[in-house]
Design a protein around this motif. Structure first.
Motif, short mmCIF file in Angstrom:
data_model
loop_
_atom_site.label_atom_id
_atom_site.label_comp_id
_atom_site.label_asym_id
_atom_site.label_seq_id
_atom_site.Cartn_x
_atom_site.Cartn_y
_atom_site.Cartn_z
N UNK A 84 0.82 -1.21 0.00
CA UNK A 84 0.00 0.00 0.00
C UNK A 84 0.85 1.27 0.00
N UNK A 85 2.15 1.11 -0.33
CA UNK A 85 3.09 2.23 -0.46
C UNK A 85 3.17 3.06 0.82
N UNK A 86 3.24 2.33 1.96
CA UNK A 86 3.41 2.96 3.26
C UNK A 86 4.86 2.79 3.68
N UNK A 87 5.48 3.86 4.12
CA UNK A 87 6.90 3.81 4.46
C UNK A 87 7.12 3.04 5.76
N UNK A 88 8.04 2.10 5.71
CA UNK A 88 8.44 1.34 6.91
C UNK A 88 9.84 1.80 7.28
N UNK A 89 9.98 2.45 8.43
CA UNK A 89 11.26 3.04 8.83
C UNK A 89 12.19 2.01 9.46
N UNK A 90 11.61 1.05 10.22
CA UNK A 90 12.44 0.04 10.91
C UNK A 90 11.79 -1.33 10.83
N UNK A 91 12.62 -2.35 10.75
CA UNK A 91 12.17 -3.74 10.85
C UNK A 91 13.13 -4.42 11.81
N UNK A 92 12.65 -4.73 13.04
CA UNK A 92 13.56 -5.21 14.08
C UNK A 92 13.13 -6.51 14.72
N UNK A 93 14.09 -7.40 14.89
CA UNK A 93 13.94 -8.54 15.76
C UNK A 93 14.46 -8.12 17.12
N UNK A 94 13.63 -8.22 18.16
CA UNK A 94 13.92 -7.74 19.51
C UNK A 94 13.91 -6.21 19.53
N UNK A 95 13.93 -5.65 20.72
CA UNK A 95 13.85 -4.20 20.88
C UNK A 95 15.24 -3.59 21.02
N UNK A 131 12.34 -9.26 23.94
CA UNK A 131 10.95 -9.30 24.40
C UNK A 131 9.97 -9.23 23.24
N UNK A 132 10.46 -9.40 22.03
CA UNK A 132 9.58 -9.33 20.87
C UNK A 132 10.30 -8.69 19.71
N UNK A 133 9.57 -7.92 18.92
CA UNK A 133 10.13 -7.23 17.77
C UNK A 133 9.11 -6.25 17.25
N UNK A 134 9.45 -5.50 16.23
CA UNK A 134 8.50 -4.52 15.72
C UNK A 134 8.89 -4.02 14.34
N UNK A 135 7.91 -3.48 13.64
CA UNK A 135 8.16 -2.67 12.45
C UNK A 135 7.66 -1.26 12.79
N UNK A 136 8.48 -0.26 12.50
CA UNK A 136 8.07 1.12 12.73
C UNK A 136 7.54 1.67 11.42
N UNK A 137 6.24 1.91 11.39
CA UNK A 137 5.58 2.39 10.19
C UNK A 137 5.34 3.89 10.33
N UNK A 144 2.70 9.02 2.22
CA UNK A 144 3.31 7.70 2.46
C UNK A 144 3.09 7.20 3.89
N UNK A 145 2.40 8.00 4.70
CA UNK A 145 2.23 7.64 6.11
C UNK A 145 1.00 6.76 6.32
N UNK A 146 1.08 5.99 7.37
CA UNK A 146 0.00 5.09 7.76
C UNK A 146 -1.30 5.84 7.98
N UNK A 147 -1.25 6.99 8.64
CA UNK A 147 -2.45 7.74 8.98
C UNK A 147 -3.15 8.34 7.76
N UNK A 148 -2.43 8.38 6.63
CA UNK A 148 -3.02 8.93 5.41
C UNK A 148 -3.75 7.87 4.58
N UNK A 149 -3.56 6.63 4.93
CA UNK A 149 -4.14 5.54 4.15
C UNK A 149 -5.61 5.31 4.51
N UNK A 150 -6.38 4.79 3.60
CA UNK A 150 -7.79 4.46 3.90
C UNK A 150 -7.88 3.46 5.06
#
Length: 448
Positions: A32-43, A66-72, A92-98
């Motif tokens: 959906x052409x949303x920018x992903x700033x980080x993709x992390x295993x663990x914090x 303790x987990x992981x995350x993607x920063x969108x 390109x931001x998440x909040x702009x998407x439908x």
């Protein structure tokens, strides 16, 4: 060494599940052409063990497992990047998407967890099939020796027919069915009896200690593990792996029958009929004044019991086509069983909260030697568990974001950024409290 093997399997399984879960968010975000700033295993609080930027995304491994995350971009998440949210929304931001696109992005991780769990179970069914002792094949009933079973009103020889009205397929699944159940039905001497499972059954089960073993067993033959050094029969012909089938002509099919027979010959010498491989012979044994012969009982494996003719085991092989519904059914049962247990945790009277565990508990369920079948079975279970947990409507979990997005889609009103920030903080506090409680339980059990 055993701890290292368990820990290695735990970390491998956890890492696989986290990466695939986050990939479930990452792929639809990219689509959906949303920018992903980080993709992390663990914090990666303050620093990362490894990181590398590829395109617009930084990929890395943090130091807090303790987990992981993607920063969108444009999403209020674990990073709590409120400064970005103060800026005008970018396309390109998440909040702009439908809303429907945001919903798919948020459900992606959970979707991957469920699909992964189902896929693993299907492949396990295809590769290994199922091998188990059917409950219906325990024709002479159960062996009761544990105080918990006695407190339930069970006796040796009882046949467990149903729990909550459902027949039990696998004998090894009885404990879990009692944990999740409310009532059960037994057959005793041809009479069907209905009984209730105490509300605090789980509490009683936990109070036995983690090394207490099962509380229900099938009936075993009188197999000799070894003759004790202080036994009056240390110099007798009795050997390890012998099976005593009679005392002075009194037949002993099961070990539990021996106590009464031996008590009739206290302080005497008896003739024991012993099965040794394909040979049967009579040997002389001395009975102590306490009605003992001074041996250690040998608990045989199910496959040995089958060879001896005590039980017929189910050994089911599946074609790939047959493995698909079998794997699906196992996935569904895993999920429903987990939901039942979770409901009992939130009922303090059950004492189920005592069984809530953290990383030590999860790590301990892995075997102390490598087994591909066990590893993937546990990983499939954890994947389904992780998927369900993330669906809970708690802010800071995927389920919380899904609830807010569904609210927006239904009402047409989008929650404000400040509200989402506060909700994220509250959710994070709840999760930390749960994490501390679960791992605190682990530590308490270690010291106990």
């Amino acid at each position: 060494m055993e701890i290292l093997i368990k820990a290695s399997q735990f970390i491998l399984s956890l890492s696989l599940l986290i990466v695939l879960h986050e990939l479930g968010h990452f792929i639809p975000a990219k689509l959906f052409k949303t920018r992903v700033e980080k993709f992390y295993l663990f914090f990666d609080y303050k620093f990362s063990l490894i990181k590398k930027k590829v395109g617009e995304t930084v990929y890395g491994i943090g130091w807090i497992p303790l987990g992981g995350y993607v920063k969108i971009s444009g999403m209020i998440d674990e990073s709590m990047d409120t400064e970005q949210m103060k800026q005008p929304a970018q396309p390109w931001e998440f909040r702009s998407k439908p809303a429907w696109q945001r919903l798919i992005i948020m459900l992606g991780g959970v979707f991957v967890n469920f699909v992964l769990g189902i896929f693993i179970y299907i492949m396990l069914m295809y590769a290994y099939g199922e091998k188990y002792l059917p409950n219906e094949n325990v024709k002479d009933g159960i062996w009761v020796q544990d105080s918990l079973a006695i407190n339930l009103g069970l006796q040796t020889g009882d046949k467990i027919l149903t729990i909550d009205g459902s027949k039990i397929k696998k004998f090894s699944g009885l404990t879990l069915e009692f944990i999740n159940g409310n009532n059960f039905q037994i057959e005793r001497n041809g009479i069907v009896i209905d009984k209730e499972i105490p509300t605090d059954f789980i509490s009683q089960l936990m109070d036995r200690g983690k090394d207490a073993g099962a509380f229900l067993y099938p009936r075993y033959p009188f197999a000799i593990g070894k003759v004790s050094e202080d036994s009056p029969n240390i110099d007798s012909e009795l050997k390890a792996k012998d099976i005593i089938t009679a005392i002075n002509g009194n037949a002993l099919k099961y070990y539990d029958q021996a106590e009464q027979v031996l008590s009739n010959y206290k302080g005497q010498e008896v003739t024991a009929t012993v099965k040794r491989g394909t040979e049967t012979k009579d040997i002389q044994l001395k009975i102590t004044d306490e009605g003992k012969i001074g041996v250690v009982f040998a608990g045989l494996k199910y496959k040995d019991l089958e060879k001896l003719g005590y039980y017929d085991l189910a050994d089911i092989e599946y074609t790939f086509a047959e493995a698909i519904p079998a794997g699906w059914n196992k996935s569904w049962k895993t999920l429903t069983d987990y939901v039942k247990q979770l409901k009992k945790i939130f009922n303090p009277s059950t004492g189920a909260y005592k069984g809530l565990g953290g990383f030590i508990s999860i790590g301990s369920i892995f075997p102390d030697e490598w087994s591909a079948e066990s590893f993937w079975n546990i990983t499939a279970f954890l994947s389904i568990m992780l998927g369900f947990m993330n669906l809970l409507p708690i802010p800071a979990l995927d389920g919380g974001h899904v609830v807010f997005t569904l609210w927006e889609m239904i009402t047409g009103k989008k929650p404000g950024d400040k509200f989402l920030e506060y909700a994220q903080v509250v959710g994070f506090i709840l999760l930390v409290a749960l994490l501390l409680f679960a791992n605190g339980n682990d530590i308490f059990r270690l010291f106990k």
